[in-house]
Design an enzyme around this catalytic site. Structure first.
Site, short mmCIF file in Angstrom:
data_model
loop_
_atom_site.label_atom_id
_atom_site.label_comp_id
_atom_site.label_asym_id
_atom_site.label_seq_id
_atom_site.Cartn_x
_atom_site.Cartn_y
_atom_site.Cartn_z
N ASP A 139 73.06 -24.31 40.51
CA ASP A 139 72.22 -25.00 40.68
C ASP A 139 71.29 -26.60 40.73
O ASP A 139 72.71 -26.95 39.29
CB ASP A 139 70.79 -24.37 39.71
CG ASP A 139 69.78 -24.35 39.93
OD1 ASP A 139 68.71 -24.91 40.91
OD2 ASP A 139 69.23 -24.47 39.04
N ASP A 154 68.19 -29.03 39.82
CA ASP A 154 67.39 -29.69 38.84
C ASP A 154 67.37 -28.31 37.51
O ASP A 154 66.94 -27.18 37.79
CB ASP A 154 66.40 -29.05 39.24
CG ASP A 154 65.63 -30.23 40.27
OD1 ASP A 154 65.69 -30.94 40.44
OD2 ASP A 154 65.07 -29.81 41.69
N THR A 201 70.84 -25.28 45.87
CA THR A 201 69.36 -25.40 45.55
C THR A 201 67.87 -25.19 45.80
O THR A 201 68.17 -24.99 46.71
CB THR A 201 68.85 -26.96 44.95
OG1 THR A 201 67.55 -27.65 44.26
CG2 THR A 201 69.01 -27.41 46.54
N LYS A 236 65.48 -18.37 46.27
CA LYS A 236 65.69 -18.11 45.17
C LYS A 236 64.15 -17.02 44.79
O LYS A 236 63.47 -17.87 44.93
CB LYS A 236 66.13 -18.67 44.35
CG LYS A 236 67.26 -19.21 44.28
CD LYS A 236 67.94 -20.84 43.26
CE LYS A 236 68.61 -20.82 43.81
NZ LYS A 236 69.16 -22.32 42.33
N ASP A 255 69.60 -22.17 35.57
CA ASP A 255 69.18 -22.45 34.26
C ASP A 255 67.49 -21.79 34.57
O ASP A 255 67.23 -21.16 33.67
CB ASP A 255 68.88 -23.41 33.87
CG ASP A 255 67.45 -24.23 34.93
OD1 ASP A 255 66.86 -25.04 34.69
OD2 ASP A 255 67.79 -23.95 36.33
#
Length: 221
Positions: free
Chosen positions: A13, A15, A106, A138, A163
């Site tokens: 990922d 960010d 992403t 996602k 994250d």
């Protein structure tokens, strides 16, 4: 750390995982939320790890076109990359990987992803799956499945670095192994997965076939 298991590919990922863009993103989204009469403090935690169009669609605001608003936000976020920084150790860790063995996956649109990566000094991968590359973002597994397919590997042989809860759920649904990056977490996250604060605590060993094993960095005596 994964008991010496070998992986065919690493999927990252962006960010919160490769770089920290929280300050920039929350400046833009807070202004947008205030404009639309939302409770900013309650709203901001919902934006991370999910495509903008899906975040806005979930709100079901009267008279608001999610596609148009997502484009407005994209422009605002593209104009504000101040304070975007790499996660500790991310750049040397990525530079140590075989280029054909990793990808960034992403929820951000590709133009914004590239701007943030440039601001943080993150190397551009040979393969990136961005928000516009899938119909379902996602926590749907589509993005990770697509990345594995394009790399020519089985998703079950991939390690996903994530994250956010939506991204972790997507990786789990895809059937990948998961490593949680906690660098931007304000509070501990309850997770069954291995978690690390940054990439300066790990290194990678690569075998003759290009398969990768994570190793814990030994601290200097």
């Amino acid at each position: 750390m994964f008991a010496g298991r070998k992986f065919a590919a690493f999927l990252f990922d962006m960010d919160g995982t490769m770089l920290n863009s929280i300050a920039s993103a929350e400046r833009v989204w807070a202004a947008w939320a205030r404009k639309h009469g939302l409770d900013v403090e309650a709203f901001l935690p919902t934006i991370h790890g999910v495509r903008a169009v899906e975040t806005i669609t979930r709100l079901a605001l009267p008279g608001v076109d999610p596609v148009h608003e997502a484009l407005v936000l994209l422009q605002a976020e593209s104009d504000d990359v101040e304070g975007v920084l790499p996660i500790a150790g991310a750049v040397p860790f990525l530079n140590a990987l075989p280029p054909e063995r990793w990808a960034i996956v992403t929820s951000a649109p590709r133009p914004l992803a590239l701007l943030r990566m440039q601001a943080a000094g993150i190397p551009v991968p040979a393969l990136m799956v961005a928000g516009e590359d899938v119909s379902h973002g996602k926590p749907a597994p589509d993005c990770f499945l697509l990345a594995a397919k394009r790399l020519g590997v089985d998703i079950g042989d991939c390690l996903v670095f994530e994250d956010a809860p939506a991204g972790i759920a997507a990786a789990e649904a895809a059937g990948a192994s998961v490593m949680v990056i906690s660098a931007t977490h304000q509070h501990p996250m309850a997770t069954p997965h291995t978690a690390i604060a940054g990439y300066d605590t790990i290194s990678v060993a690569i075998d003759d076939n290009g398969w990768m094993t994570l190793e814990a960095q030994r601290s200097a005596a």
